[in-house]
Write an enzyme that holds these catalytic residues in place. Structure first.
Site, PDB file in Angstrom:
ATOM      1  N   TYR A  13      -0.206   2.635   5.408  1.00  0.00           N
ATOM      2  CA  TYR A  13      -1.088   2.871   6.550  1.00  0.00           C
ATOM      3  C   TYR A  13      -0.396   2.475   7.842  1.00  0.00           C
ATOM      4  O   TYR A  13       0.532   1.670   7.868  1.00  0.00           O
ATOM      5  CB  TYR A  13      -2.411   2.119   6.404  1.00  0.00           C
ATOM      6  CG  TYR A  13      -2.339   0.620   6.580  1.00  0.00           C
ATOM      7  CD1 TYR A  13      -2.518   0.037   7.838  1.00  0.00           C
ATOM      8  CD2 TYR A  13      -2.120  -0.223   5.493  1.00  0.00           C
ATOM      9  CE1 TYR A  13      -2.472  -1.343   8.000  1.00  0.00           C
ATOM     10  CE2 TYR A  13      -2.066  -1.598   5.640  1.00  0.00           C
ATOM     11  CZ  TYR A  13      -2.234  -2.157   6.900  1.00  0.00           C
ATOM     12  OH  TYR A  13      -2.181  -3.521   7.051  1.00  0.00           O
ATOM     13  N   CYS A  14      -0.854   3.094   8.946  1.00  0.00           N
ATOM     14  CA  CYS A  14      -0.365   2.778  10.283  1.00  0.00           C
ATOM     15  C   CYS A  14      -1.483   3.122  11.268  1.00  0.00           C
ATOM     16  O   CYS A  14      -2.622   3.334  10.866  1.00  0.00           O
ATOM     17  CB  CYS A  14       0.935   3.516  10.596  1.00  0.00           C
ATOM     18  SG  CYS A  14       0.846   5.312  10.426  1.00  0.00           S
ATOM     19  N   THR A  15      -1.175   3.202  12.533  1.00  0.00           N
ATOM     20  CA  THR A  15      -2.215   3.383  13.548  1.00  0.00           C
ATOM     21  C   THR A  15      -2.931   4.728  13.424  1.00  0.00           C
ATOM     22  O   THR A  15      -4.153   4.791  13.327  1.00  0.00           O
ATOM     23  CB  THR A  15      -1.618   3.248  14.956  1.00  0.00           C
ATOM     24  OG1 THR A  15      -0.904   2.024  15.050  1.00  0.00           O
ATOM     25  CG2 THR A  15      -2.719   3.281  16.013  1.00  0.00           C
TER      26      THR A  15
END
Length: 350
Positions: A203-205
């Site tokens: 996951y990331c922004t």
């Protein structure tokens, strides 16, 4: 004929003070949005100029990167121009039906100006073009599937920089301590060594870094690679609209004037100067330093919005003295040798 004729209006020429005044005087709302797409652009410069002209007419603001491999955008759009913005963007074959991530917390002040730059990559990974296939990505999971995978014990990896994950992350995440994405890829590969057959969650922004990471891991033999669709931004929207349990703790770091938006309303980080609970990122007021760190209101007043007493002393010098101090390599070494707060003040590093 001037070869730059027609391009002189393709850049911003206002000072920060002028831009802030204009933004504060607006009597309409802005929608903060982010989006990306990996797509081959034959002429990134021409696309950049075309977008700049169109978005200037629509009074859009933001930071956008265009490269041969695609587009990465964080921007805001006047509410009254939103439909026209979407219509024009989706009309381009390269960006047809491109999905948007709308900000969770938005006061419309996320950006001051429109900046569109042509880059070699929309996300710098430090690797050669033919190192791996960026289109061979992992499985995209919606918030419900993501939560289920977390509950089943899948390995979850935060693909953001250390200062982003410090103020907020998913429970039981692997949190790389990298400063940049190009540093993070080999670090994550090393941390996941021997787990090529395990279920991996990334996951990331907004999803763009996970898109590349999933392809990178698949290239290195990982067989069950998954990524959070739309990143933390869209996860927040989904859990709210679908009334799902929130597995994210703290604040989501964002790369605009806000520097963060609350997801769980928990404060899981601390002021780097006094250790009190705090999740507000600031840049040191000494422009020669500009260190990004977490500072509570009490310390902001005590240190005059600086990261240290040394920087506070510099901040109190005259403008001419500060300018002279910033000259040359000695100043760069003095103020830029400690890029992380924990390196500058190891006694406060958690």
């Amino acid at each position: 004929m001037d070869p730059n004729a027609g391009k002189k209006n393709l850049v911003n020429r206002y000072s920060r003070e002028e831009l802030e005044a204009r933004l504060m005087a607006e009597d309409f709302k802005r929608i903060t949005v982010s989006f990306y797409r990996y797509v081959i652009l034959d002429d990134p410069q021409a696309m950049r100029d075309r977008l700049y002209q169109e978005w200037t007419e629509l009074n859009c603001l933001g930071r956008i990167y265009v490269a041969r491999e695609g587009i990465n955008a964080q921007m805001n759009v006047p509410e009254q121009n939103w439909e026209q913005f979407v219509k024009e963007l989706h009309a381009k074959e390269e960006f047809k039906d491109i999905p948007f991530k709308i900000a969770v917390e938005d006061d419309g002040k996320s950006f001051l100006k429109l900046v569109i730059k042509v880059r070699d990559r929309i996300v710098a990974d430090g690797l050669a073009d033919d190192h791996y296939d960026v289109t061979n990505v992992g499985t995209h999971l919606d918030a419900e599937s993501w939560n289920q995978a977390l509950e089943e014990g899948a390995i979850v990896v935060d693909m953001r920089n250390h200062y982003e994950s410090e103020i907020g992350h998913f429970e039981n995440s692997i949190l790389p301590q990298a400063e940049t994405f190009r540093e993070e890829l080999p670090e994550v590969l090393e941390k996941l060594k021997g787990k090529e057959s395990d279920k991996i969650l990334l996951y990331c922004t907004g999803g763009i870094r996970c898109e590349k990471t999933s392809a990178f891991l698949k290239h290195h033999g990982f067989t069950d690679v998954n990524q959070l669709h739309g990143g933390i931004i869209d996860y927040a929207r989904q859990i709210k609209t679908k009334e799902l349990p929130n597995k994210f703790h703290g604040k989501n770091f964002v790369f605009d004037e806000r520097l963060g938006e609350s997801i769980s309303h928990e404060v899981i980080s601390h002021c780097h100067q006094c250790g009190e609970p705090c999740d507000v990122h600031v840049n040191c007021a000494n422009v020669a330093c500009n260190l990004l760190f977490i500072q509570c209101p009490t310390c902001a007043e005590k240190y005059d919005k600086c990261c240290s007493e040394e920087c506070m002393e510099v901040q109190h010098l005259s403008a001419e003295e500060q300018k002279e101090l910033r000259k040359g390599k000695k100043s760069q070494k003095r103020f830029h040798s400690h890029r992380r707060w924990g390196d500058l003040h190891p006694e406060t590093k958690s």
